[in-house]
Design an enzyme around this catalytic site. Structure first.
Site, mmCIF file in Angstrom:
data_model
loop_
_atom_site.group_PDB
_atom_site.id
_atom_site.type_symbol
_atom_site.label_atom_id
_atom_site.label_comp_id
_atom_site.label_asym_id
_atom_site.label_seq_id
_atom_site.Cartn_x
_atom_site.Cartn_y
_atom_site.Cartn_z
ATOM 1 N N GLU A 117 34.486 47.915 48.794
ATOM 2 C CA GLU A 117 35.741 47.241 49.138
ATOM 3 C C GLU A 117 36.234 46.361 47.995
ATOM 4 O O GLU A 117 37.427 46.340 47.670
ATOM 5 C CB GLU A 117 35.546 46.374 50.380
ATOM 6 N N ASN B 296 28.344 45.877 56.043
ATOM 7 C CA ASN B 296 29.651 46.132 55.429
ATOM 8 C C ASN B 296 29.544 46.684 54.004
ATOM 9 O O ASN B 296 28.676 46.267 53.241
ATOM 10 C CB ASN B 296 30.478 44.842 55.410
ATOM 11 N N HIS C 275 44.846 65.606 53.783
ATOM 12 C CA HIS C 275 45.496 64.737 54.786
ATOM 13 C C HIS C 275 44.448 64.003 55.626
ATOM 14 O O HIS C 275 44.723 63.642 56.770
ATOM 15 C CB HIS C 275 46.410 65.527 55.721
ATOM 16 N N LYS D 84 26.819 44.490 62.175
ATOM 17 C CA LYS D 84 27.594 44.959 61.032
ATOM 18 C C LYS D 84 26.796 45.077 59.741
ATOM 19 O O LYS D 84 25.945 44.258 59.437
ATOM 20 C CB LYS D 84 28.774 43.998 60.756
ATOM 21 N N SER E 18 27.714 40.551 58.775
ATOM 22 C CA SER E 18 28.806 39.722 59.259
ATOM 23 C C SER E 18 28.222 38.446 59.834
ATOM 24 O O SER E 18 27.143 38.464 60.429
ATOM 25 C CB SER E 18 29.569 40.489 60.346
ATOM 26 N N ASN F 293 48.801 34.920 12.664
ATOM 27 C CA ASN F 293 49.417 36.072 13.326
ATOM 28 C C ASN F 293 48.663 37.371 13.051
ATOM 29 O O ASN F 293 48.406 38.167 13.964
ATOM 30 C CB ASN F 293 50.882 36.212 12.909
HETATM 31 N N1 ARG Z 1 46.539 31.314 19.516
HETATM 32 C C1 ARG Z 1 47.541 32.161 18.987
HETATM 33 C C2 ARG Z 1 47.623 33.446 19.804
HETATM 34 O O1 ARG Z 1 46.719 33.710 20.494
HETATM 35 C C3 ARG Z 1 47.229 32.521 17.594
HETATM 36 C C4 ARG Z 1 48.417 32.889 16.792
HETATM 37 C C5 ARG Z 1 49.271 31.685 16.648
HETATM 38 N N2 ARG Z 1 50.339 31.900 15.740
HETATM 39 C C6 ARG Z 1 51.350 31.052 15.667
HETATM 40 N N3 ARG Z 1 52.267 31.337 14.810
HETATM 41 N N4 ARG Z 1 51.411 29.982 16.404
HETATM 42 O O2 ARG Z 1 48.587 34.170 19.762
#
Ligand code: ARG
Length: 456
Positions: free
Chosen positions: A290, A285, A156, A283, A277, A110
């Site tokens: 775009e 383009n 405008h 054309k 085109s 995490n």
């Molecule tokens: N692949 C996960 C993500 O991108 C990594 C973190 C995963 N954490 C977990 N507790 N499963 O978020």
């Protein structure tokens, strides 16, 4: 294949679930940042004696070797290992055995993934600021080459008042300068170290987060572990910078598309930046412009993807957040490509100054100047506006420009009009009188160019 988290599981992962939950197919892009973060973490663990020093050294050396394997295309990314973090860790253990298992001490995926995205976005933000600089230079160079070209300025989408083409271009320079400024500001909030927050609550180990931050060049460390693992504000902010930049590029694209049309005819696009085109032989383009206009939608989509992913998440980490990556990657690729191609195309546009001038002269764009003239002669502006309006209506019925009216004809509208009025009605005269700071007068535009080029 044994999962790194497999301890409490007795059954393997369902095939469909493996496919559904993996992110290695796209987050492998973070490999370099993942390894950089892990090296900093391993060094800290060794320095703090959380793991034996020589183990830390073995880990660092092996991580560097893995970087080489990935760089050379030898690394085998495995879907069973889910994501980039576990792919690299699995390879580490394959290379150095159980010592590899010490790397993940005092860390969770995490805080690891939060770090990886921050490191990645720090690099990409810097790259985008560089590309914005190149794009700005392209605008400034084209403006400098065309300081005599007068065109109609529009409101405008109706011809309003004469402006210098250079003034119009520099408007986009101002936007791009603000964009770069916004990205630089976002960089401050990207460059905060989340590592050390572990899963969500911090860690029992005596880690040194400041040492990790210093190694990675982060000026600050996060103050709340729950916030740190579940915060994607910095990415949302980054995407909003991308969205605003694309919005600006899209407006420029729209101007270019209009200018390149037969109806406007203000520029010719280089053949190398246009396509033909398959059915209409005549054309040519403006596809680059775009597509830039179209790709703006994708980038807005990325911003909304992330805002929507985050809005319902309870603290702290939730797997939903894995969905941030493709949106971020796509926005990064799109903004970089758009800035790059626009910066290449702008210097190659052929400016048709005569046609611009003709359009500026044709649309009664100096009617305000006639009113201003009458104000100088003593008339209140509202009355002057009325007189000039009548003169325009008369010209329309006679198919004349204001400058083509005779003194006798002018006398029919106001006896305040003398023959110096003709100077006011030329498009050059009109533009050159708008000397207010930020105005379109040649001297004001040249002053701005000087300031941009650092000549003042
Ligand atoms: N692949 C996960 C993500 O991108 C990594 C973190 C995963 N954490 C977990 N507790 N499963 O978020």
């Amino acid at each position: 294949m044994k999962k790194l988290w497999g301890g409490r599981f007795s059954a393997g992962t369902n095939e469909a679930v493996e496919t559904y939950t993996e992110s290695i197919s796209y987050d492998r892009r973070l490999w370099r940042h993942d390894i950089t973060g892990s090296i900093a973490h391993a060094r800290m663990l060794g320095r703090q004696k959380i793991i034996p020093r020589q183990d830390a050294e073995i880990i660092v050396k092996a991580l560097k070797e893995i970087a080489g394997e990935i760089e050379r295309g030898e690394f085998v990314f495995r879907r069973e290992y889910e994501d980039i973090h576990m792919n690299i860790e699995a390879r580490l253990t394959e290379k150095i055995g159980p010592v590899g298992g010490r790397l993940h001490t005092a860390r969770s995926r995490n805080d690891q993934v939060a770090l990886d995205i921050r490191l990645y976005l720090r690099d990409e933000t810097t790259a985008i600021i560089g590309l914005l600089e190149r794009f700005r230079r392209a605008l400034v160079t084209l403006a400098e080459k065309n300081t005599d070209a007068v065109m109609p300025g529009y409101t405008h989408l109706q011809r309003a008042q004469p402006v210098l083409f250079a003034h119009h271009l520099l408007a986009y320079h101002e936007m791009a300068a603000r964009d770069a400024d916004r990205f630089s500001d976002t960089l401050k909030r990207i460059s905060v170290l989340p590592l050390g927050s572990a899963a969500l609550a911090g860690t029992t180990f005596p880690i040194d987060r400041h040492f990790v931050a210093k190694q990675l060049g982060f000026a600050a460390i996060s103050e709340n572990s729950m916030d740190a693992v579940s915060d994607r504000d910095f990415a949302i902010e980054f995407l909003s910078c991308c969205a605003i930049t694309m919005m600006h590029l899209s407006r420029l694209s729209e101007d270019i598309i209009l200018w390149a049309s037969g109806e406007f005819g203000f520029i010719d696009l280089p053949d190398s930046f246009a396509t033909g085109s398959s059915i209409m032989p005549q054309k040519k383009n403006p596809d680059v412009a775009e597509l830039t206009r179209g790709k703006t939608g994708r980038v807005y989509g990325s911003l909304f993807t992330l805002l929507t992913i985050m809005k319902g998440l309870p603290l702290a980490y939730n797997r939903d957040m894995q969905e941030d990556k493709e949106a971020i990657f796509d926005a990064v690729d799109t903004v970089k490509a758009a800035l790059d191609v626009m910066a290449r195309m702008i210097p190659k546009m052929k400016v048709k100054a005569a046609r611009m001038r003709e359009a500026a002269e044709g649309g009664y764009a100096t009617a305000t100047d006639l009113a201003d003239y009458l104000v100088e002669a003593g008339l209140p502006f509202r009355d002057a506006h009325e007189v000039a309006g009548k003169a325009v209506a008369y010209c329309i019925s006679r198919n004349k420009t204001l400058g083509e009216l005779t003194m006798d004809e002018f006398a029919g509208f106001s006896n305040l009009i003398k023959d110096d009025v003709y100077g006011w009605l030329s498009v050059d005269g009109s533009a050159s009188r708008r000397k207010s700071h930020g105005g379109t007068a040649r001297e004001a535009v040249l002053a701005r160019l000087d300031a941009i080029r650092g000549r003042k």
